[in-house]
Design a protein around this motif. Structure first.
Motif, PDB file in Angstrom:
ATOM      1  N   LEU A   1       0.806  -1.277   0.026  1.00 54.20           N
ATOM      2  CA  LEU A   1       0.097   0.028   0.051  1.00 54.20           C
ATOM      3  C   LEU A   1       0.903   1.464  -0.004  1.00 54.20           C
ATOM      4  O   LEU A   1       1.946   1.317   0.613  1.00 54.20           O
ATOM      5  N   PRO A   2       0.348   2.309  -0.472  1.00 51.02           N
ATOM      6  CA  PRO A   2       1.329   3.513  -0.573  1.00 51.02           C
ATOM      7  C   PRO A   2       1.652   4.193   0.787  1.00 51.02           C
ATOM      8  O   PRO A   2       0.945   4.033   1.608  1.00 51.02           O
ATOM      9  N   ASP A   3       2.853   4.538   0.922  1.00 46.71           N
ATOM     10  CA  ASP A   3       3.318   5.062   2.168  1.00 46.71           C
ATOM     11  C   ASP A   3       3.014   6.619   2.021  1.00 46.71           C
ATOM     12  O   ASP A   3       3.742   7.358   1.618  1.00 46.71           O
ATOM     13  N   ALA A   4       1.683   6.923   2.986  1.00 52.18           N
ATOM     14  CA  ALA A   4       1.206   8.180   2.624  1.00 52.18           C
ATOM     15  C   ALA A   4       0.384   8.387   3.800  1.00 52.18           C
ATOM     16  O   ALA A   4       0.261   7.609   4.538  1.00 52.18           O
ATOM     17  N   PRO A   5       0.015   9.955   4.132  1.00 49.58           N
ATOM     18  CA  PRO A   5      -0.546  10.225   5.457  1.00 49.58           C
ATOM     19  C   PRO A   5      -1.956   9.380   5.317  1.00 49.58           C
ATOM     20  O   PRO A   5      -2.450   8.992   4.277  1.00 49.58           O
ATOM     21  N   LEU A   6      -2.251   8.939   6.707  1.00 47.80           N
ATOM     22  CA  LEU A   6      -3.522   8.286   6.749  1.00 47.80           C
ATOM     23  C   LEU A   6      -4.687   9.438   6.639  1.00 47.80           C
ATOM     24  O   LEU A   6      -4.491  10.623   7.196  1.00 47.80           O
ATOM     25  N   ARG A   7      -5.655   8.803   5.785  1.00 48.01           N
ATOM     26  CA  ARG A   7      -6.947   9.836   5.790  1.00 48.01           C
ATOM     27  C   ARG A   7      -7.807   9.795   6.657  1.00 48.01           C
ATOM     28  O   ARG A   7      -8.317   8.679   7.053  1.00 48.01           O
ATOM     29  N   VAL A   8      -8.467  10.816   7.157  1.00 53.45           N
ATOM     30  CA  VAL A   8      -9.266  10.807   8.302  1.00 53.45           C
ATOM     31  C   VAL A   8     -10.420  11.905   7.734  1.00 53.45           C
ATOM     32  O   VAL A   8     -10.429  12.694   7.025  1.00 53.45           O
ATOM     33  N   ILE A   9     -11.549  11.456   8.354  1.00 58.81           N
ATOM     34  CA  ILE A   9     -12.755  12.475   8.410  1.00 58.81           C
ATOM     35  C   ILE A   9     -13.063  13.034   9.830  1.00 58.81           C
ATOM     36  O   ILE A   9     -12.890  12.143  10.786  1.00 58.81           O
ATOM     37  N   PHE A  10     -12.971  14.246   9.850  1.00 60.11           N
ATOM     38  CA  PHE A  10     -12.998  14.904  11.292  1.00 60.11           C
ATOM     39  C   PHE A  10     -14.680  14.728  11.953  1.00 60.11           C
ATOM     40  O   PHE A  10     -15.596  14.353  11.146  1.00 60.11           O
ATOM     41  N   GLY A  11     -14.392  14.445  13.283  1.00 61.27           N
ATOM     42  CA  GLY A  11     -15.779  14.185  13.952  1.00 61.27           C
ATOM     43  C   GLY A  11     -15.698  12.713  14.412  1.00 61.27           C
ATOM     44  O   GLY A  11     -14.985  12.115  14.201  1.00 61.27           O
ATOM     45  N   PRO A  12     -16.947  12.356  15.380  1.00 58.70           N
ATOM     46  CA  PRO A  12     -17.960  13.183  15.676  1.00 58.70           C
ATOM     47  C   PRO A  12     -17.815  14.349  16.390  1.00 58.70           C
ATOM     48  O   PRO A  12     -18.848  15.162  16.828  1.00 58.70           O
ATOM     49  N   GLN A  13     -16.807  14.364  17.443  1.00 57.88           N
ATOM     50  CA  GLN A  13     -16.794  15.358  18.594  1.00 57.88           C
ATOM     51  C   GLN A  13     -15.585  16.377  18.236  1.00 57.88           C
ATOM     52  O   GLN A  13     -14.886  16.598  19.248  1.00 57.88           O
ATOM     53  N   ASP A  14     -15.354  16.576  16.947  1.00 59.40           N
ATOM     54  CA  ASP A  14     -14.266  17.532  16.649  1.00 59.40           C
ATOM     55  C   ASP A  14     -14.721  18.853  17.328  1.00 59.40           C
ATOM     56  O   ASP A  14     -13.865  19.908  17.542  1.00 59.40           O
TER      57      ASP A  14
ATOM     58  N   ILE B   1     -10.310   7.836  16.621  1.00 63.66           N
ATOM     59  CA  ILE B   1      -9.213   8.696  17.105  1.00 63.66           C
ATOM     60  C   ILE B   1      -9.807   9.414  18.260  1.00 63.66           C
ATOM     61  O   ILE B   1     -10.336  10.452  18.341  1.00 63.66           O
ATOM     62  N   GLN B   2      -9.657   8.462  19.556  1.00 67.69           N
ATOM     63  CA  GLN B   2     -10.118   9.063  20.740  1.00 67.69           C
ATOM     64  C   GLN B   2      -8.918   9.923  21.372  1.00 67.69           C
ATOM     65  O   GLN B   2      -7.652   9.631  21.086  1.00 67.69           O
ATOM     66  N   VAL B   3      -9.278  10.966  22.204  1.00 68.83           N
ATOM     67  CA  VAL B   3      -8.344  11.973  22.694  1.00 68.83           C
ATOM     68  C   VAL B   3      -8.704  11.922  24.122  1.00 68.83           C
ATOM     69  O   VAL B   3      -9.611  12.872  24.520  1.00 68.83           O
ATOM     70  N   PRO B   4      -7.980  11.350  25.026  1.00 69.06           N
ATOM     71  CA  PRO B   4      -8.201  11.453  26.434  1.00 69.06           C
ATOM     72  C   PRO B   4      -7.584  12.706  27.007  1.00 69.06           C
ATOM     73  O   PRO B   4      -7.289  13.517  26.107  1.00 69.06           O
ATOM     74  N   ALA B   5      -7.770  12.964  28.351  1.00 71.74           N
ATOM     75  CA  ALA B   5      -7.369  14.162  28.923  1.00 71.74           C
ATOM     76  C   ALA B   5      -5.958  14.411  28.856  1.00 71.74           C
ATOM     77  O   ALA B   5      -5.649  15.785  28.926  1.00 71.74           O
ATOM     78  N   ASN B   6      -5.271  13.482  28.738  1.00 75.14           N
ATOM     79  CA  ASN B   6      -3.663  13.700  28.504  1.00 75.14           C
ATOM     80  C   ASN B   6      -3.426  14.285  27.066  1.00 75.14           C
ATOM     81  O   ASN B   6      -2.289  14.731  26.634  1.00 75.14           O
TER      82      ASN B   6
ATOM     83  N   ILE C   1     -12.041  13.080  17.845  1.00 72.06           N
ATOM     84  CA  ILE C   1     -11.634  14.346  17.006  1.00 72.06           C
ATOM     85  C   ILE C   1     -11.833  13.935  15.409  1.00 72.06           C
ATOM     86  O   ILE C   1     -12.095  14.729  14.896  1.00 72.06           O
ATOM     87  N   ALA C   2     -11.556  12.668  15.194  1.00 72.34           N
ATOM     88  CA  ALA C   2     -11.538  12.392  13.708  1.00 72.34           C
ATOM     89  C   ALA C   2     -11.705  10.740  13.723  1.00 72.34           C
ATOM     90  O   ALA C   2     -11.456   9.981  14.840  1.00 72.34           O
ATOM     91  N   THR C   3     -11.717  10.037  12.635  1.00 74.30           N
ATOM     92  CA  THR C   3     -11.847   8.777  12.316  1.00 74.30           C
ATOM     93  C   THR C   3     -10.879   8.260  10.931  1.00 74.30           C
ATOM     94  O   THR C   3     -11.154   9.042  10.037  1.00 74.30           O
ATOM     95  N   VAL C   4      -9.908   7.468  10.873  1.00 68.22           N
ATOM     96  CA  VAL C   4      -9.328   7.216   9.874  1.00 68.22           C
ATOM     97  C   VAL C   4     -10.240   6.267   9.138  1.00 68.22           C
ATOM     98  O   VAL C   4     -11.056   5.564   9.568  1.00 68.22           O
ATOM     99  N   ILE C   5     -10.341   6.624   7.509  1.00 66.58           N
ATOM    100  CA  ILE C   5     -11.075   5.938   6.950  1.00 66.58           C
ATOM    101  C   ILE C   5     -10.728   4.267   6.381  1.00 66.58           C
ATOM    102  O   ILE C   5      -9.811   3.942   6.741  1.00 66.58           O
ATOM    103  N   ARG C   6     -11.968   3.689   6.287  1.00 62.33           N
ATOM    104  CA  ARG C   6     -11.841   2.248   6.217  1.00 62.33           C
ATOM    105  C   ARG C   6     -10.729   1.726   5.325  1.00 62.33           C
ATOM    106  O   ARG C   6      -9.867   0.799   5.494  1.00 62.33           O
ATOM    107  N   ALA C   7     -10.543   2.511   4.138  1.00 62.41           N
ATOM    108  CA  ALA C   7      -9.495   2.096   3.116  1.00 62.41           C
ATOM    109  C   ALA C   7      -8.216   2.154   3.721  1.00 62.41           C
ATOM    110  O   ALA C   7      -7.162   1.496   3.304  1.00 62.41           O
ATOM    111  N   ASP C   8      -7.837   2.987   4.565  1.00 65.37           N
ATOM    112  CA  ASP C   8      -6.574   3.265   5.208  1.00 65.37           C
ATOM    113  C   ASP C   8      -6.259   2.348   6.394  1.00 65.37           C
ATOM    114  O   ASP C   8      -5.217   2.345   7.147  1.00 65.37           O
TER     115      ASP C   8
END
Length: 344
Positions: free
Chosen positions: A181-194, A248-253, A272-279
């Motif tokens: 697979l290509p070595d590229a940034p992981l694609r994400v969609i923002f939310g649901p608690q962005d 992508i969960q973001v705890p208090a730290n 804050i966001a979710t990595v898309i299924r393809a990635d």
């Protein structure tokens, strides 16, 4: 006709997996299943299987297995190699991206994964699939609840995986090119608690080179980097709601956690966001110390990425080649190693 693939040594991190238990997360049952589905599809194609046949996910320091009660055809995909020792004591190299048939009594010694090239996960497929009993519609291992797989756990010495005896008259299969697979940034969609973060923090998520830590397993990955600050301390918690692999969960730290296939079904940290299924498959190669980046995409782009991934798999499968068989049904491309009596 059945046979057995006996674990002689190793097994830490190695589990039986398939496509997982889909459609049951609302009942509190995690999906489980492969970390890297395209890699599993490739191994199954090399073994002549349906893409979703159960296989062995390799994540440990190495694994040795012996064919018992009949011949067993195997194929590996990933940054891994192996040697095949015959029952007579001869030894030959067995690279990944091709199939080979173990005669009864032959032993397969699989190497540790080769980092930094795709060194987080590899797959061993067996012709006919690993025939452990399905649990809730899947053979996938979910070790936290001892569901599925071989006795609901990682493999260990002495385990006997039920498999199908190989058809030794069928040709072996090999790939002209490894799967990558290509070595590229992981694609994400923002939310649901962005909205629990400022726009500047969302930009920080995308601008940061995040480093995978050693705190990782099939449940998820923790990353180190500059903490992502919530709008207020109260915004670090939410009423527990549904989560999914890739969230992508973001705890208090402030340090992100990306959920994997064994991740829980609900959580109380803002996402804050979710990595898309393809990635998601590329997360399988996020071994400790590896650096990853993120890029935001739209829903339409995420759907197109799935179509592109399917097309990439189809192009790879179209170039599979048959190997002529030599004596005793062995592919002629396998060559003995110089030290035929090397100990495992």
């Amino acid at each position: 006709m059945s046979a057995t693939l006996r674990v002689i040594s190793g097994g830490a991190g190695c589990t039986v997996q398939d496509a997982g238990r889909t459609g049951q997360r609302h009942q509190g049952i995690p999906t489980a299943g492969w970390l890297d589905a395209p890699l599993a599809h490739a191994a199954n194609a090399l073994a002549g299987n349906h893409p979703e046949a159960a296989a062995v996910e390799l994540r440990g320091p190495g694994l040795a297995l012996r064919a018992e009660a009949g011949p067993v055809r195997v194929a590996m995909a990933g940054a891994v190699s192996a040697s095949l020792r015959t029952a007579q004591g001869n030894e030959m190299a067995l690279p990944a991206w091709r199939s080979a048939t173990l005669a009864e009594g032959d032993t397969l010694k699989i190497s540790a994964l080769q980092q930094p090239q795709m060194g987080g996960c590899a797959v061993l497929a067996v012709a006919g699939g690993v025939q452990v009993a399905p649990v809730l519609g899947s053979r996938a291992t979910y070790a936290r609840a001892a569901l599925g797989g071989f006795q609901g756990r990682m493999l260990q010495a002495g385990d006997g995986l039920p498999v199908c005896a190989a058809d030794t008259s069928a040709p072996e299969r090999r790939s002209a090119a490894s799967w990558a697979l290509p070595d590229a940034p992981l694609r994400v969609i923002f939310g649901p608690q962005d909205d629990h973060f400022s726009p500047e923090v969302g930009a920080q998520l995308l601008a940061t080179a995040w480093q995978a830590t050693a705190e990782q397993d099939r449940m998820g990955w923790r990353f180190s980097g500059p903490p992502l600050q919530h709008l207020t301390p109260a915004h670090a918690d939410i009423a527990s709601d549904a989560v999914t692999p890739g969230a992508i969960q973001v705890p208090a730290n402030g340090l992100p956690i990306i959920l994997g296939p064994d991740g829980q079904t609900v959580g109380g940290y803002p996402k804050i966001a979710t990595v898309i299924r393809a990635d998601l498959p590329r997360l399988a190669q996020a071994w400790p110390g590896r650096t990853l980046r993120f890029v935001a995409v739209s829903r339409e782009e995420a759907l197109q990425a799935l179509r592109d991934l399917s097309a990439l798999e189809a192009r790879w499968a179209a170039q599979l080649q048959s190997c002529p068989l030599g004596r005793a049904g062995r592919a002629s491309a396998l060559q003995p190693e110089p030290h035929q009596r090397r100990r495992f």
